[in-house]
Design a protein around this motif. Structure first.
Motif, PDB file in Angstrom:
ATOM      1  N   GLY A  43       0.780  -1.248   0.062  1.00  0.00           N
ATOM      2  CA  GLY A  43      -0.095   0.078   0.100  1.00  0.00           C
ATOM      3  C   GLY A  43       0.777   1.236   0.069  1.00  0.00           C
ATOM      4  O   GLY A  43       0.641   2.336  -0.610  1.00  0.00           O
ATOM      5  N   VAL A  44       1.839   1.237   0.634  1.00  0.00           N
ATOM      6  CA  VAL A  44       2.709   2.624   0.968  1.00  0.00           C
ATOM      7  C   VAL A  44       3.454   2.518  -0.513  1.00  0.00           C
ATOM      8  O   VAL A  44       3.602   3.671  -1.054  1.00  0.00           O
ATOM      9  N   TYR A  45       3.807   1.445  -1.124  1.00  0.00           N
ATOM     10  CA  TYR A  45       4.535   1.657  -2.406  1.00  0.00           C
ATOM     11  C   TYR A  45       3.526   2.054  -3.532  1.00  0.00           C
ATOM     12  O   TYR A  45       3.965   3.021  -4.386  1.00  0.00           O
ATOM     13  N   ILE A  46       2.452   1.917  -3.781  1.00  0.00           N
ATOM     14  CA  ILE A  46       1.517   1.874  -4.635  1.00  0.00           C
ATOM     15  C   ILE A  46       0.494   3.220  -4.592  1.00  0.00           C
ATOM     16  O   ILE A  46       0.108   3.834  -5.452  1.00  0.00           O
ATOM     17  N   GLN A  47       0.508   3.658  -3.247  1.00  0.00           N
ATOM     18  CA  GLN A  47      -0.103   4.887  -2.912  1.00  0.00           C
ATOM     19  C   GLN A  47       0.079   6.119  -3.901  1.00  0.00           C
ATOM     20  O   GLN A  47      -0.953   6.858  -4.211  1.00  0.00           O
ATOM     21  N   ARG A  48       1.141   6.524  -4.043  1.00  0.00           N
ATOM     22  CA  ARG A  48       1.477   7.698  -5.041  1.00  0.00           C
ATOM     23  C   ARG A  48       1.899   7.132  -6.351  1.00  0.00           C
ATOM     24  O   ARG A  48       2.668   7.991  -7.119  1.00  0.00           O
ATOM     25  N   ARG A  49       1.600   5.937  -7.072  1.00  0.00           N
ATOM     26  CA  ARG A  49       1.786   5.504  -8.076  1.00  0.00           C
ATOM     27  C   ARG A  49       0.591   5.064  -8.893  1.00  0.00           C
ATOM     28  O   ARG A  49       0.130   3.855  -8.612  1.00  0.00           O
ATOM     29  N   PRO A  50      -0.193   6.067  -9.366  1.00  0.00           N
ATOM     30  CA  PRO A  50      -1.796   5.833 -10.078  1.00  0.00           C
ATOM     31  C   PRO A  50      -1.859   4.365 -10.721  1.00  0.00           C
ATOM     32  O   PRO A  50      -2.750   3.850 -10.495  1.00  0.00           O
ATOM     33  N   VAL A  51      -0.930   4.222 -11.691  1.00  0.00           N
ATOM     34  CA  VAL A  51      -1.076   3.253 -12.593  1.00  0.00           C
ATOM     35  C   VAL A  51      -0.858   1.781 -11.647  1.00  0.00           C
ATOM     36  O   VAL A  51      -1.625   0.836 -11.748  1.00  0.00           O
ATOM     37  N   ALA A  52       0.283   1.661 -10.878  1.00  0.00           N
ATOM     38  CA  ALA A  52       0.344   0.567  -9.946  1.00  0.00           C
ATOM     39  C   ALA A  52      -0.763   0.519  -9.004  1.00  0.00           C
ATOM     40  O   ALA A  52      -1.169  -0.678  -8.809  1.00  0.00           O
ATOM     41  N   ARG A  53      -1.352   1.567  -8.660  1.00  0.00           N
ATOM     42  CA  ARG A  53      -2.334   1.412  -7.491  1.00  0.00           C
ATOM     43  C   ARG A  53      -3.673   0.826  -8.101  1.00  0.00           C
ATOM     44  O   ARG A  53      -4.304  -0.103  -7.652  1.00  0.00           O
ATOM     45  N   ALA A  54      -3.859   1.347  -9.570  1.00  0.00           N
ATOM     46  CA  ALA A  54      -5.218   0.733 -10.060  1.00  0.00           C
ATOM     47  C   ALA A  54      -5.060  -0.783 -10.383  1.00  0.00           C
ATOM     48  O   ALA A  54      -6.127  -1.479 -10.119  1.00  0.00           O
ATOM     49  N   VAL A  55      -3.901  -1.051 -10.814  1.00  0.00           N
ATOM     50  CA  VAL A  55      -3.560  -2.557 -11.164  1.00  0.00           C
ATOM     51  C   VAL A  55      -3.919  -3.471  -9.875  1.00  0.00           C
ATOM     52  O   VAL A  55      -4.519  -4.492  -9.901  1.00  0.00           O
ATOM     53  N   VAL A  56      -3.105  -3.130  -8.948  1.00  0.00           N
ATOM     54  CA  VAL A  56      -2.924  -3.838  -7.820  1.00  0.00           C
ATOM     55  C   VAL A  56      -4.299  -3.973  -7.190  1.00  0.00           C
ATOM     56  O   VAL A  56      -4.723  -5.089  -6.516  1.00  0.00           O
ATOM     57  N   LEU A  57      -4.942  -2.917  -6.998  1.00  0.00           N
ATOM     58  CA  LEU A  57      -6.368  -2.766  -6.272  1.00  0.00           C
ATOM     59  C   LEU A  57      -7.467  -3.744  -6.953  1.00  0.00           C
ATOM     60  O   LEU A  57      -8.167  -4.355  -6.401  1.00  0.00           O
ATOM     61  N   ALA A  58      -7.235  -3.440  -8.377  1.00  0.00           N
ATOM     62  CA  ALA A  58      -8.272  -4.141  -9.069  1.00  0.00           C
ATOM     63  C   ALA A  58      -8.040  -5.820  -9.203  1.00  0.00           C
ATOM     64  O   ALA A  58      -8.829  -6.674  -8.923  1.00  0.00           O
ATOM     65  N   LEU A  59      -6.673  -6.039  -9.128  1.00  0.00           N
ATOM     66  CA  LEU A  59      -6.321  -7.504  -8.988  1.00  0.00           C
ATOM     67  C   LEU A  59      -6.802  -8.215  -7.594  1.00  0.00           C
ATOM     68  O   LEU A  59      -7.419  -9.258  -7.636  1.00  0.00           O
ATOM     69  N   SER A  60      -6.544  -7.579  -6.533  1.00  0.00           N
ATOM     70  CA  SER A  60      -6.743  -7.782  -5.391  1.00  0.00           C
ATOM     71  C   SER A  60      -8.381  -7.870  -5.097  1.00  0.00           C
ATOM     72  O   SER A  60      -9.218  -8.825  -4.403  1.00  0.00           O
ATOM     73  N   GLY A  61      -8.949  -7.050  -5.986  1.00  0.00           N
ATOM     74  CA  GLY A  61     -10.367  -7.252  -5.867  1.00  0.00           C
ATOM     75  C   GLY A  61     -10.856  -8.315  -6.601  1.00  0.00           C
ATOM     76  O   GLY A  61     -12.128  -9.030  -6.226  1.00  0.00           O
ATOM     77  N   VAL A  62     -10.475  -8.671  -7.710  1.00  0.00           N
ATOM     78  CA  VAL A  62     -10.637  -9.901  -8.357  1.00  0.00           C
ATOM     79  C   VAL A  62     -10.800 -11.309  -7.556  1.00  0.00           C
ATOM     80  O   VAL A  62     -11.724 -12.086  -7.695  1.00  0.00           O
ATOM     81  N   VAL A  63      -9.687 -11.136  -6.798  1.00  0.00           N
ATOM     82  CA  VAL A  63      -9.767 -12.598  -5.973  1.00  0.00           C
ATOM     83  C   VAL A  63     -10.726 -12.662  -4.984  1.00  0.00           C
ATOM     84  O   VAL A  63     -11.126 -13.833  -4.844  1.00  0.00           O
ATOM     85  N   LEU A  64     -11.340 -11.716  -4.578  1.00  0.00           N
ATOM     86  CA  LEU A  64     -12.369 -11.854  -3.828  1.00  0.00           C
ATOM     87  C   LEU A  64     -13.955 -12.355  -4.523  1.00  0.00           C
ATOM     88  O   LEU A  64     -14.609 -12.755  -3.962  1.00  0.00           O
ATOM     89  N   THR A  65     -13.896 -12.236  -6.023  1.00  0.00           N
ATOM     90  CA  THR A  65     -14.810 -13.138  -6.763  1.00  0.00           C
ATOM     91  C   THR A  65     -14.859 -14.333  -6.947  1.00  0.00           C
ATOM     92  O   THR A  65     -15.790 -14.998  -7.579  1.00  0.00           O
TER      93      THR A  65
END
Length: 218
Positions: A43-65
Motif C-alpha cells: 500500500g505504501v508503495y502504490i499509494q503515490r503511483r496511480p497506474v500500479a495502484r489501479a492494477v494492484v487494487l483491481a487484482l486484489s478485488g478480483v480475488v474476492l470474486t
C-alpha cells in the motif's frame, strides 16, 4: 437444537472443541499477520503511483470474486492437502481489506501536515514513519479487523481440503445429519466460529487503541 443437549455436547467434547478453536485461531492469526505486512508495504508503495495502484487494487478485488472452495482447490496441486492450500487462499482473501484501507488511510493524511513535516527537515522515510503512518494507522487497523472477521468465516471450510479448524464440526454434523448429535455438532462449529471472530475483533480493537496516537483515539 435443544440448548440443554447442546451444552451437554459441548461439555462432553470440550477438549476436542478447544483444540479446534486453537487450530482455527492459529490459521487466522498467521494469515492476517502475513497479509498485514504485505498489504501495508504494498500500500505504501502504490499509494503515490496511480497506474500500479489501479492494477494492484483491481487484482486484489478480483480475488474476492473467486469462490473460496475453488481457490482452495487450486493450491492443492502446488502444496498438497491440509492447512497450506487453505492458508494460501485465505492470505489472498485477507489482502484486499487491509491493502485498500492502507491506501485510503495514507490518502486521508492532509498534504499540509506532510509539508509541515518536510519543513521541519524530515526526509521521505521520516515523514512516512513519524507522520503519515501514525495518522493512517486507525484506518489500516480497521482493515485488519475486517480482514480477520472475513478470514475466520472462510477458514471454516478449510476442512474440505483437509485443513483444521471449527469447520470439522460443521462438516461432521452435515455428514451425519439426522443421526444423534449431528445438529449439535453443526451448531458447535457455527457458534464457536462466531465467538472466535468476536474475540479476535475485540483483541484487534484493543491493539488498535493502544497503538494509535493518543490525540487520534476516539
Amino acid at each position: 437444537m435443544e440448548s440443554a443437549n447442546w451444552f451437554t455436547y459441548v461439555r462432553d467434547n470440550w477438549e476436542f472443541i478447544f483444540d479446534e478453536i486453537l487450530a482455527h485461531a492459529r490459521i487466522v492469526l498467521i494469515v492476517v499477520a502475513l497479509a498485514t505486512v504485505t498489504s501495508v508495504l504494498l500500500g505504501v508503495y502504490i499509494q503515490r503511483r496511480p497506474v500500479a495502484r489501479a492494477v494492484v487494487l483491481a487484482l486484489s478485488g478480483v480475488v474476492l470474486t473467486i469462490p473460496s472452495l475453488a481457490l482452495f482447490a487450486l493450491f492443492i496441486p502446488l502444496v498438497g492437502i491440509g492447512n497450506p492450500p487453505a492458508m494460501l487462499a485465505l492470505y489472498l482473501y485477507a489482502l484486499m481489506p487491509i491493502l485498500r484501507n492502507t491506501v485510503t488511510g495514507l490518502d486521508s493524511v492532509s498534504p499540509a501536515i506532510v509539508e509541515s513535516a518536510k519543513g521541519m527537515g524530515m526526509n521521505t522515510s521520516q515523514q512516512l514513519l513519524k507522520v503519515r503512518m501514525p495518522l493512517a494507522w486507525p484506518v489500516i487497523m480497521a482493515g485488519v479487523r475486517i480482514s480477520s472477521l472475513m478470514t475466520v468465516g472462510i477458514a471454516a471450510i478449510a476442512i474440505l481440503v483437509g485443513g483444521d479448524g471449527l469447520g470439522t464440526f460443521i462438516q461432521g454434523g452435515l455428514t451425519r445429519f439426522g443421526l444423534p448429535n449431528s445438529e449439535n455438532s453443526v451448531w458447535t462449529g457455527v457458534v464457536f466460529t462466531v465467538l472466535l471472530g468476536l474475540v479476535l475483533d475485540i483483541a484487534f480493537a484493543t491493539a488498535q487503541r493502544f497503538t494509535t496516537s493518543r490525540g487520534l483515539r476516539v
